[in-house]
Design an enzyme around this catalytic site. Structure first.
Site, short mmCIF file in Angstrom:
data_model
loop_
_atom_site.label_atom_id
_atom_site.label_comp_id
_atom_site.label_asym_id
_atom_site.label_seq_id
_atom_site.Cartn_x
_atom_site.Cartn_y
_atom_site.Cartn_z
N LYS A 1 0.84 -1.20 0.00
CA LYS A 1 0.00 0.00 0.00
C LYS A 1 0.87 1.25 0.00
O LYS A 1 1.94 1.28 0.63
CB LYS A 1 -0.90 -0.04 1.24
CG LYS A 1 -1.90 1.11 1.36
CD LYS A 1 -2.77 0.87 2.58
CE LYS A 1 -3.72 2.02 2.85
NZ LYS A 1 -4.56 1.78 4.05
N SER B 1 -9.19 2.85 3.43
CA SER B 1 -8.15 3.43 2.60
C SER B 1 -7.31 2.42 1.85
O SER B 1 -6.49 2.80 1.02
CB SER B 1 -7.23 4.30 3.48
OG SER B 1 -6.55 3.52 4.43
N SER C 1 -9.93 0.52 7.52
CA SER C 1 -9.37 0.65 6.17
C SER C 1 -8.99 -0.66 5.49
O SER C 1 -8.70 -0.66 4.30
CB SER C 1 -8.14 1.57 6.21
OG SER C 1 -8.52 2.88 6.49
#
Length: 468
Positions: free
Chosen positions: A76, A151, A175
Site C-alpha cells: 500500500k 483506505s 481501512s
C-alpha cells in the site's frame, strides 16, 4: 483449465516449490494483467515491473522456506519501500522517494514475496474511499461504477480483480475491512501491537495497524504470519500467539459464544436492508454451525463519536505539507487539517482519555464472548464520486461516518476484527459482515472464519467479477 490467477496464494507457493510454476512466470502473469486491466480498476498508483522481475529472477536461484515464497504481494502507498516513490495518496508528495523500508516490507521481502508495485490509497489514508489527484479511482471489480472503499482500496481492488493473489493493507478506522466488504474479500485487522510500524511511522494512538487482504482465510492467515513482528521502541505489544496463524485456519474453533448487535454508534445512521440481510444470514450460518448467538446492546455509545472525530482531525495533520503545496490538497483533507490545527493539545488528550475509559468499560462486556458479530459497513458499495457529491467536505465527512459506522470501534479498543464476504445482492454486489474477538485472539477469529468458509463451500463459490 484454471488460469494462474485462479489459484490461491498458497497454491501458487506450493506450485513454485514443486517446480510446476516459476516466480518469473507468476510475476509476469500478474504484470501482464495489470498492464491490460488496471486502467479500469484503479488498483495501482505505481507499478514496479523491472524491480518485480529482478526479484522473481533472484528467487529462481535462491528460494527461501515458507508457504508464500515466490508469491506476489503489493504494498500500500502509505508504507515505505526503499528507493520506490511514496506519495501517501497526495499530489503534495509527487517525486518523493522512500529513504528506508518499513520493517513489515522487510519481513515480506525476507519471506520471498515479490512486490508488484504500490497500491492506491486516498490522501494520507483519511477517507473511506480511494479517489485522488494521482490516479484513477479504485473501483470494486464487481461493479466498476462503484468505489472499492478505502483506505486500502487499491489493495482490495487488486486482489478482487486478480491483479494480485493477496495484498498488504493497513487499517486505522476500518481501512482493511471496509474495502474487503465492498470487494468481497477476507481481511484481517490484527490486535493492536501485532505488527510494528517501525522504523519511522509512529504508533502514538495505537489506532492503525498493517494487515492482510485475501480471497480466503488460509491465504490471509499465512500472510499475517509473515507480517507479524515487533521492533524495539514499539509502544504497543500484542499478547504472544502460540504456533502459526495458518495452523489456526485448519483447526476447529469448538462451540463458541457469539454476541451480535446491528445498532450503529453514529447518530442518525440507517442500516440498509441488504446489509441487515447479510447480518441475519451470517447469524443463521453461525447458529447452524452449533455456536450460541445472542443479542447485546452496543458496547460503545454515540457520545464517543465526537471524541473519535477530534482524533481524526489531528491525524490529518500528521503529514508535513509545505506552504506552496497547500492548494494541491483535496478539499476534504484541507477541511480536516484546518480543524486539526485548531484543536488544542489538551482537547486531543482528553478525547483519547475518554476513548480509553470507554474501552475499559466496553471490554468488560465483550470479553464475555468469543466473538462479536456486526455489519461491516451500513450500505452496499457506493458509486464512485458519491462521497463527494455537493463539493461540501462537511457533508462528505458525515457520509463517511455513517457509511463506516461500525469498524472504527475496534481500532479504538485494539481488538482484532475480520470481514467475512458471505453475501451478494441480487445485483451481484458484495456485502460483508464483521467479527471481532478478544485482544490477542486473532487465532479464534481465523478458526471460526475458516469453519464458516468451509461450511459455505468457499466465500466466492463459482462467482467471479466480469473483469476476472
Amino acid at each position: 483449465m484454471s488460469a494462474i490467477h485462479d489459484l490461491s496464494a498458497l497454491d501458487q507457493g506450493k506450485a513454485i516449490r514443486n517446480g510446476e510454476l516459476s516466480p518469473v512466470e507468476l510475476t509476469r502473469h500478474y504484470l501482464d494483467r495489470i498492464d491490460r486491466l488496471d486502467a479500469e480498476v484503479g488498483a495501482y498508483v505505481t507499478v514496479t515491473a523491472e524491480r518485480a522481475m529482478a526479484q522473481a529472477r533472484a528467487l529462481e536461484k535462491a528460494l527461501p522456506d515458507g508457504p508464500l515464497a515466490g508469491v506476489p504481494v503489493p504494498i500500500k502507498d502509505l508504507n515505505l519501500v526503499k528507493d520506490v516513490p511514496i506519495m501517501f495518496g497526495s499530489g503534495c508528495y509527487q517525486g518523493f522517494v522512500a529513504p528506508v523500508d518499513d520493517t513489515v516490507v522487510e519481513r515480506l521481502r525476507e519471506a520471498g514475496t515479490v512486490m508488484l508495485g504500490k497500491t492506491a490509497t486516498p490522501e494520507f489514508g483519511l477517507p473511506c474511499y480511494t479517489e485522488t489527484y494521482l490516479s484513477p479511482p479504485s473501483r470494486t471489480p464487481w461493479d466498476l461504477t462503484r468505489s472499492a472503499g478505502g483506505s486500502s482500496g487499491g489493495a482490495a481492488a487488486a486482489v478482487a480483480a486478480g491483479l494480485a493473489p493477496v495484498a498488504q493493507g493497513s487499517d486505522g478506522a476500518g481501512s482493511i475491512r471496509i474495502p474487503s466488504s465492498v470487494c468481497g474479500l477476507f481481511g484481517i485487522k490484527p490486535t493492536r501491537g501485532r505488527i510494528s510500524f517501525a522504523p519511522i511511522i509512529p504508533d502514538l494512538a495505537g489506532m492503525s495497524t498493517n494487515g492482510p487482504i485475501a480471497r480466503n482465510v488460509a491465504d490471509a492467515a499465512a500472510l499475517l504470519d509473515v507480517m507479524a513482528h515487533n521492533n524495539p521502541g514499539d509502544l504497543y505489544l500484542a499478547p504472544p500467539h502460540a504456533g502459526t496463524f495458518l495452523e489456526c485456519a485448519t483447526r476447529q474453533p469448538g462451540r463458541l459464544r457469539i454476541a451480535r448487535y446491528a445498532e450503529p454508534v453514529v447518530p442518525g445512521t440507517e442500516v440498509d436492508p441488504e446489509v441487515m440481510a447479510a447480518y441475519e444470514e451470517a447469524s443463521k450460518t453461525l447458529t447452524a454451525l452449533g455456536h450460541e448467538v445472542v443479542d447485546i446492546a452496543p458496547p460503545f455509545g454515540p457520545e464517543l463519536v465526537p471524541q473519535f472525530v477530534t482524533l481524526w482531525y489531528a491525524f490529518a495533520c500528521m503529514h508535513p505539507v509545505a506552504d506552496d503545496q497547500q492548494e494541491a490538497l483535496r478539499p476534504l483533507t484541507r477541511w480536516l487539517r484546518e480543524r486539526g490545527f485548531a484543536t488544542p493539545a489538551p482537547s486531543f488528550l482528553q478525547a483519547q482519555s475518554a476513548l480509553q475509559l470507554a474501552t475499559r468499560i466496553a471490554l468488560t462486556v465483550t470479553n464475555a464472548y468469543d466473538a462479536i458479530l456486526t455489519p461491516t459497513v451500513t450500505q452496499p458499495p457506493r458509486p464512485v464520486g458519491w462521497f463527494e457529491e455537493g463539493d461540501d467536505p462537511e457533508l462528505t465527512f458525515e457520509r463517511m461516518k455513517r457509511f463506516a459506522a461500525f469498524p472504527a470501534i475496534y481500532n479504538v479498543s485494539g481488538q482484532p476484527a475480520v470481514n467475512l464476504p458471505l453475501y451478494w445482492t441480487e445485483d451481484a454486489l458484495p456485502i460483508g459482515v464483521m467479527l471481532a474477538g478478544r485482544t490477542g485472539e486473532e487465532g479464534v477469529l481465523i478458526s471460526l472464519s475458516a469453519q464458516v468458509e468451509a461450511y459455505r463451500g468457499g466465500f466466492w463459490g463459482d462467482r467471479r467479477p466480469e473483469v476476472w
